[in-house]
Design a protein around this motif. Structure first.
Motif, short mmCIF file in Angstrom:
data_model
loop_
_atom_site.label_atom_id
_atom_site.label_comp_id
_atom_site.label_asym_id
_atom_site.label_seq_id
_atom_site.Cartn_x
_atom_site.Cartn_y
_atom_site.Cartn_z
N HIS A 149 28.49 43.23 5.49
CA HIS A 149 29.84 42.80 5.12
C HIS A 149 30.73 42.63 6.35
O HIS A 149 31.57 41.73 6.40
N VAL A 150 30.53 43.49 7.35
CA VAL A 150 31.29 43.33 8.60
C VAL A 150 30.91 42.03 9.29
O VAL A 150 31.78 41.29 9.78
N VAL A 151 29.61 41.73 9.34
CA VAL A 151 29.15 40.48 9.96
C VAL A 151 29.72 39.29 9.21
O VAL A 151 30.24 38.34 9.81
N ALA A 152 29.61 39.32 7.88
CA ALA A 152 30.07 38.18 7.08
C ALA A 152 31.56 37.91 7.26
O ALA A 152 32.00 36.76 7.19
N GLY A 153 32.34 38.97 7.53
CA GLY A 153 33.78 38.78 7.68
C GLY A 153 34.24 38.61 9.11
O GLY A 153 35.45 38.44 9.36
N ALA A 154 33.31 38.62 10.06
CA ALA A 154 33.69 38.54 11.48
C ALA A 154 34.10 37.12 11.86
O ALA A 154 33.39 36.15 11.57
N ALA A 155 35.23 37.01 12.53
CA ALA A 155 35.67 35.69 13.00
C ALA A 155 34.66 35.09 13.97
O ALA A 155 34.48 33.87 14.01
N ALA A 156 33.98 35.95 14.73
CA ALA A 156 33.01 35.47 15.72
C ALA A 156 31.78 34.85 15.07
O ALA A 156 31.01 34.17 15.74
N ALA A 157 31.59 35.09 13.76
CA ALA A 157 30.45 34.51 13.04
C ALA A 157 30.84 33.30 12.21
O ALA A 157 30.00 32.76 11.48
N ALA A 158 32.09 32.85 12.33
CA ALA A 158 32.56 31.76 11.47
C ALA A 158 31.74 30.48 11.66
O ALA A 158 31.55 29.71 10.71
N TRP A 159 31.23 30.24 12.87
CA TRP A 159 30.49 29.00 13.12
C TRP A 159 29.04 29.08 12.63
O TRP A 159 28.34 28.07 12.64
N TRP A 160 28.60 30.22 12.18
CA TRP A 160 27.20 30.39 11.79
C TRP A 160 26.81 29.55 10.58
O TRP A 160 25.63 29.32 10.35
N THR A 161 27.77 29.13 9.78
CA THR A 161 27.46 28.28 8.62
C THR A 161 27.74 26.81 8.89
O THR A 161 27.53 25.97 8.02
N ASN A 162 28.23 26.49 10.09
CA ASN A 162 28.65 25.12 10.37
C ASN A 162 27.45 24.18 10.54
O ASN A 162 26.42 24.57 11.09
N PRO A 163 27.62 22.92 10.12
CA PRO A 163 26.58 21.93 10.40
C PRO A 163 26.56 21.59 11.88
O PRO A 163 27.34 22.12 12.68
#
Length: 390
Positions: A149-163
């Motif tokens: 849940h911490v990873v999913a909410g991290a701003a630093a991981a926001a690009w992980w779902t990007n095309p």
């Protein structure tokens, strides 16, 4: 042709990481385990160290290579009469320590380091290592939910779902060490010709494996275990702000490289890019362009997944008729790589050998946009630009 973004919501809605899905993949679980054992920006160094020690010993006991390919050196006391006491933490002990670790939103570098560890220790030619076995244990997996849940909410991981980032793609070549990465084959061979050569070789390998290898999936055989397009095609990743191309950081089974070159490339704006954003997208790609690889992958993929199946992967030669590229998102990697993914009732597949955010180009229309940059490893394990190269 148009880009296909399988599994993505319409109208450009934001996509976020599902923490529950993150724990379905062995690489996602390994990421969470690695992150929890790192001291957070908010503290928790003592708890993280206790967890790190417990993970090391528990993973050793669970590792299939315990006592052979993986050993621990321990020393007796000064008299040589007493055997050293070796810790034997249980999965319950590790889960308890996970619950005690303070968690805070990780910064870009901390999260990238944890992701890099999860990527580096991927292996598809043998059984999962002790840390992967540990992270899959029910008690530990439940304790990792808080980390997910911490990873999913991290701003630093926001690009992980990007095309794929069409405006900022970089190719990376490692230039030192015993196994520098392969560079794309030079002209006059075109991408279409390389794919045709690959397809012919894949068919020949499968036929030969069917003749020569045993049907017992547990037999001691190994061979081709990856499911990527040919390695001599151009591969790119996006550039991360202040850190350089992702391809410098995220490499499976990395070769310990300290030197690299990186070069920006120009991507046609109309390029048809297939997005692998999770297991369903990978399975769909295999259904659309199936290539059976049961005989050539049976033994390796049985060892890494524990499943005996008929196996397929995408036929990249046929896929190139419709697609210019295939991009694997970071979240797609974490939820898909290393799992046995059902394709049909009697066919399964494994995404193996890919790197997160990697795009394989099935076209010649991707060209260098500027001079190469030299990159070198820093003392803290990061990367820095050395100099442009002509």
């Amino acid at each position: 042709m148009c880009a296909r973004r399988t599994g993505r919501p319409p109208y450009g809605e934001a996509v976020t990481i599902d923490p529950d899905e993150l724990l379905t993949g062995p690489r996602g679980r390994r990421l969470c385990l690695a992150l929890a054992a790192m001291p957070g920006e908010g503290g928790g160094a003592r708890e993280a160290e206790e967890l790190r020690v417990a993970v090391t010993w528990a993973a050793y006991d669970l590792d299939p290579g315990r006592g052979t390919s993986r050993v621990v050196l321990a020393f007796a006391d000064a008299t040589g009469t007493e055997e050293p006491e070796v810790p034997r933490p249980s999965t319950a002990d590790v889960a308890r320590l996970l619950d005690a670790v303070p968690l805070s939103a990780p910064g870009p570098r901390t999260l990238l380091d944890a992701l890099g560890l999860a990527v580096d220790f991927a292996r598809y030619w043998q059984e999962p290592d002790g840390e992967d076995v540990l992270a899959a244990a029910q008690e530990v997996r439940e304790a990792l939910a808080r980390v997910a849940h911490v990873v999913a909410g991290a701003a630093a991981a926001a690009w992980w779902t990007n095309p794929v980032d069409r405006s900022d793609q970089w190719s990376v070549t490692f230039t030192d060490g015993p196994t520098p990465t392969p560079t794309p084959a030079p002209p006059p061979e075109t991408v279409a010709e390389r794919l045709a050569r690959w397809r012919h070789g894949a068919a020949a390998e499968e036929a030969r494996a069917a003749r020569e290898r045993p049907h017992d999936p547990s037999a001691s055989w190994s061979g081709t275990w990856w499911s990527t397009p040919p390695s001599d095609l151009r591969r790119t990743t996006r550039r991360l702000a202040g850190l350089g191309p992702a391809g410098l950081w995220l490499v499976e089974d990395a070769g310990g490289w300290d030197e690299a070159t990186a070069r920006p490339v120009t991507v046609p704006p109309e390029a048809a890019v297939y997005e692998i954003d999770g297991p369903l997208a990978w399975a769909e790609l295999c259904r659309r362009y199936p290539l059976e690889v049961t005989a050539s992958r049976r033994h390796d993929w049985y060892r890494t997944t524990g499943q005996d199946s008929r196996w397929v992967q995408p036929d990249w030669f046929r896929a190139a008729d419709d697609l210019d590229a295939v991009h694997l998102t970071v979240s797609g990697y974490l939820t898909t790589a290393g799992r046995a993914i059902p394709v049909t009732e009697d066919l399964s597949t494994v995404l193996a050998g890919w790197n997160p955010d990697e795009t394989f180009w099935l076209t010649d229309r991707v060209t260098p946009a500027a001079a190469e940059q030299g990159w070198s490893r820093d003392d803290d394990g990061g990367w820095r630009v050395v100099a442009p190269r002509g």
